[in-house]
Scaffold this motif. Structure first.
Motif, short mmCIF file in Angstrom:
data_model
loop_
_atom_site.label_atom_id
_atom_site.label_comp_id
_atom_site.label_asym_id
_atom_site.label_seq_id
_atom_site.Cartn_x
_atom_site.Cartn_y
_atom_site.Cartn_z
N GLN A 13 1.83 6.66 7.93
CA GLN A 13 0.49 6.35 7.09
C GLN A 13 0.14 7.77 6.42
O GLN A 13 0.44 8.88 6.86
N TYR A 14 -0.39 7.50 5.23
CA TYR A 14 -0.48 8.73 4.22
C TYR A 14 -2.03 9.04 4.57
O TYR A 14 -2.81 8.40 5.25
N ALA A 15 -2.30 10.32 3.90
CA ALA A 15 -3.54 11.07 4.18
C ALA A 15 -4.60 9.93 3.78
O ALA A 15 -5.84 10.06 4.14
N SER A 16 -4.38 9.42 2.72
CA SER A 16 -5.36 8.19 1.92
C SER A 16 -5.69 7.33 2.74
O SER A 16 -6.86 6.50 2.64
N GLY A 17 -5.05 7.04 4.03
CA GLY A 17 -5.40 5.94 5.06
C GLY A 17 -4.37 4.76 4.92
O GLY A 17 -4.06 3.79 5.89
N PHE A 18 -3.66 4.79 3.76
CA PHE A 18 -2.60 3.63 3.45
C PHE A 18 -1.56 3.68 4.37
O PHE A 18 -0.82 4.76 4.70
#
Length: 308
Positions: A13-18
């Motif tokens: 999971q990336y920091a963007s929430g994706f």
């Protein structure tokens, strides 16, 4: 069969929430050619980059030939060769220098005989003194494969290896991959050319929206999910299918000249014999017949869109 790569509960999971990967469990067998298929954005490259130690996972574990890719990074990475999608190498170095340099990065001693063997196997030996920038796109991709093989990995990732490569060179690469497998190297292949997976892979994995939705032996997959068709060219046009024969499996072409019988690849062949017998009883004669089976591409498309 023993696994050379073991992935357990892997997420990213990336920091963007994706969330690129969702609870991936995957075992890749030693010595096989494994094709990982999926639409753009499905998570193929993210999964490969995590296994190769380029991207950190959010949760989960990955073992490469028994070595944890986080806790024992150097040992794990030394087992892996990666040919990325993008062609990235020093344009002003020679082929010989760049492949030898790649070997040194992994702490391997100089071995000119091994590098020569790799270059010859990829039809690059006569280009060994050429600068990278002077090579064609196909030759540059061969150099990327040579770099990945320079340190004698047991696992080779090929991420879209024949993208932008002409048909002849693609066939050459297929032969090279088969040769590597015969020498004991495990191959993991991602490709947009699904006929490539159909031609070479032992097993198929399909990833969709960050989840592995299927892993299956290629032959078993095509037998289980494939459809077969029997096309009967009739002696005389038929106005309509007799009511006694009407079924969802039997269709009449618009011109009435052909009957098409569609059935599961696993179905008993006795169904065809029964059909032909019943057609004869109704005075429907045919002059020719053709059979065909759905391709891996058709199976892949149906899997990817089955939950949309």
């Amino acid at each position: 069969m023993q696994s050379i790569i073991s992935v357990k509960n892997l997420t990213k999971q990336y920091a963007s929430g994706f969330q690129a990967l969702k609870g991936i469990d995957l075992d890749i067998r030693r010595g096989e050619i494994f094709a990982l298929l999926g639409p753009n954005g499905a998570g193929k490259t993210t999964l490969i980059n995590i296994i190769c130690g380029i991207v950190n996972p959010s949760t989960g574990t990955v073992l490469a030939d028994g070595h944890d890719i986080v806790a024992d990074y150097r040992a794990a990475r030394s087992k892996i060769g990666l040919v990325p999608q993008e062609l990235s190498t020093d344009a002003f170095e020679t082929v010989w220098a760049t492949v030898n340099f790649s070997r040194g990065i992994f702490g391997k001693p100089k071995d000119h005989a091994h590098v020569e063997k790799v270059l010859r196997s990829l039809s690059l030996w006569d280009k060994k003194d050429s600068k990278i920038f002077s090579l064609s796109g196909g030759m540059k991709r061969r150099v990327m494969i040579a770099k990945a093989l320079s340190h004698e990995p047991q696992i080779l990732f090929l991420d879209e290896p024949t993208a932008g490569v002409d048909v002849e060179l693609r066939r050459d690469m297929w032969e090279m991959v088969r040769g590597l497998r015969e020498s004991g190297v495990t191959i993991i292949l991602t490709t947009h050319y699904i006929e490539e997976a159909e031609e070479m892979a032992d097993r198929i994995g399909v990833i969709r929206k960050g989840e592995i939705i299927l892993v299956e032996d290629k032959a078993a997959l095509m037998a289980k999910l494939g459809k077969k068709q029997l096309r009967l060219h009739l002696q005389r046009p038929l106005a309509a299918i007799p009511a006694e024969l009407a079924s969802s499996q039997l269709e009449l072409t618009d011109d009435g000249n052909e009957l098409i019988y569609t059935f599961d690849a696993q179905s008993e062949q006795t169904g065809i014999g029964e059909l032909l017998k019943r057609l004869g009883e109704h005075g429907i004669d045919f002059k020719d017949l053709q059979s065909s089976q759905s391709s891996l591409e058709e199976i892949f498309v149906s899997l990817v869109h089955s939950k949309d």
